[in-house]
Design an enzyme around this catalytic site. Structure first.
Site, short mmCIF file in Angstrom:
data_model
loop_
_atom_site.label_atom_id
_atom_site.label_comp_id
_atom_site.label_asym_id
_atom_site.label_seq_id
_atom_site.Cartn_x
_atom_site.Cartn_y
_atom_site.Cartn_z
N ASN A 132 0.93 -0.99 0.03
CA ASN A 132 0.07 0.01 -0.01
C ASN A 132 0.83 1.17 0.00
O ASN A 132 1.49 1.73 1.01
CB ASN A 132 -0.88 0.03 1.31
CG ASN A 132 -1.75 1.16 1.44
OD1 ASN A 132 -1.99 1.84 0.49
ND2 ASN A 132 -2.25 1.11 2.56
N LYS B 48 0.11 4.39 -0.46
CA LYS B 48 -0.61 5.61 0.26
C LYS B 48 -0.31 6.77 -0.49
O LYS B 48 -0.03 6.48 -1.89
CB LYS B 48 -0.05 5.61 1.96
CG LYS B 48 -0.24 4.60 2.67
CD LYS B 48 -0.28 4.58 4.13
CE LYS B 48 -0.27 3.25 4.68
NZ LYS B 48 -0.25 3.27 6.09
N HIS C 98 -9.84 1.27 4.28
CA HIS C 98 -8.62 1.53 5.05
C HIS C 98 -8.86 2.63 6.28
O HIS C 98 -9.79 3.31 6.14
CB HIS C 98 -7.46 2.18 4.16
CG HIS C 98 -6.14 1.98 4.77
ND1 HIS C 98 -5.89 3.02 5.70
CD2 HIS C 98 -5.28 1.19 4.82
CE1 HIS C 98 -4.54 2.74 6.13
NE2 HIS C 98 -4.16 1.61 5.62
N GLU D 230 -7.38 4.68 7.43
CA GLU D 230 -7.16 6.43 7.05
C GLU D 230 -8.20 6.81 6.55
O GLU D 230 -8.55 7.82 6.47
CB GLU D 230 -5.80 6.53 6.23
CG GLU D 230 -4.60 6.38 7.32
CD GLU D 230 -3.32 5.49 6.68
OE1 GLU D 230 -3.15 5.66 5.28
OE2 GLU D 230 -2.47 4.83 7.28
N GLU E 271 -6.16 -4.80 10.20
CA GLU E 271 -5.29 -3.87 10.34
C GLU E 271 -5.74 -3.14 11.62
O GLU E 271 -6.30 -2.07 11.61
CB GLU E 271 -5.19 -2.94 9.29
CG GLU E 271 -4.64 -3.62 7.96
CD GLU E 271 -4.03 -2.44 6.98
OE1 GLU E 271 -2.87 -2.78 6.55
OE2 GLU E 271 -4.58 -1.31 7.01
N GLY F 206 1.68 2.17 10.91
CA GLY F 206 2.78 3.16 11.02
C GLY F 206 3.28 3.40 12.47
O GLY F 206 3.91 4.65 12.73
N SER G 78 2.55 -2.35 10.64
CA SER G 78 4.08 -2.44 10.84
C SER G 78 4.62 -3.85 10.73
O SER G 78 5.47 -4.16 11.29
CB SER G 78 4.14 -2.02 12.65
OG SER G 78 3.74 -0.62 12.62
#
Ligand code: PGA
Length: 237
Positions: free
Chosen positions: A10, A12, A95, A97, A165, A171, A201
């Site tokens: 990914n 991003k 996701h 985010e 996730e 992250g 991670s």
């Protein structure tokens, strides 16, 4: 050595097309003996450009998001058909985010899943709990709600992949432990028996250990996938 695992990068909001060209000048092309599959989810500005670098059936392209409308007055958005036209075979949906920063609800995630499936795309559906939710004992209720609502109206699960996730592991270098991941995989599979990936991670250092979990189908990798050498190690290429 892993077999039949799916490794998803990914990117991003990273990499220009120049960066993408550099990336694929380094990333090794899997040969016919390679037993896993690698999917590169890239920004929509790089989809068509990156499609030229997908060599053979072990490498596929994916997008990071779509809008659920088919076409029309949705300034700035990109549809499932548009990413398919650029060579995408996969799309990441839901996701954390997108859910967190762009206020995507379970209802919006569901519409995107339906739209992606209608276009023939493989869906990488992300689910994950926050740390306060985990500490409050809500992990199972949050994740089962996310799965059930995202898949409402879906009857064929052939093209659904779920990526667990945990929001607190993305992250952050705080990886969920194998027991926590295994618990979630078992829980998800009770609702729907589809491949389940782990993301958050994941790196070349911890990939093997995470992949030793029974029933795990692969990894969704953000930060460590931005470097072609690190990602190729994770993919065992
Ligand atoms: P990370 O991101 O590997 O950088 O934690 C994973 C993701 O957000 O998909």
């Amino acid at each position: 050595m892993q077999n039949n695992k799916l490794f998803v990068a990914n990117f991003k909001m990273n990499k220009t097309n120049t960066d993408v060209a550099e990336y694929f000048s380094v990333f090794p092309i899997p040969d016919k003996n390679y037993k896993n599959k690698v999917v590169f989810c890239v920004p929509s500005t790089s989809l068509y450009f990156a499609s030229a670098y997908m060599k053979g059936e072990k490498m596929s392209l994916g997008a990071e998001n779509i809008y659920y409308g088919k076409s029309g007055a949705f300034t700035g958005e990109v549809s499932a058909d548009m990413i398919t036209d650029c060579g995408a075979e996969y799309v990441i949906i839901g996701h954390s985010e997108r859910r967190g920063i762009f206020n995507e609800t379970d209802e919006i995630v569901n519409k995107k899943v339906i739209s992606a499936l209608d276009a023939g795309l493989n869906v990488i559906l992300c689910i994950g709990e926050t740390m306060p939710e985990r500490e409050g004992g809500q992990t199972e209720s949050v994740l089962s709600r996310q799965v059930e609502q995202a898949l409402q109206g879906v009857s064929d699960y052939n093209k659904i992949i779920i990526a667990y996730e945990p929001v607190w592991a993305i992250g952050t270098s705080a990886v969920a432990n194998n027991e926590q991941i295994a618990e979630v995989i078992a829980m998800v599979k009770k609702i729907v028996d589809v491949p389940v990936l782990y993301g958050g991670s994941a790196t070349e250092k911890n990939a093997d250990e995470i992949l030793s979990i029974e029933n795990i189908s692969g990894l969704l990798v953000g930060g460590a996938a931005l470097d072609p050498v690190r990602f190729s190690k994770i993919c065992q290429l």
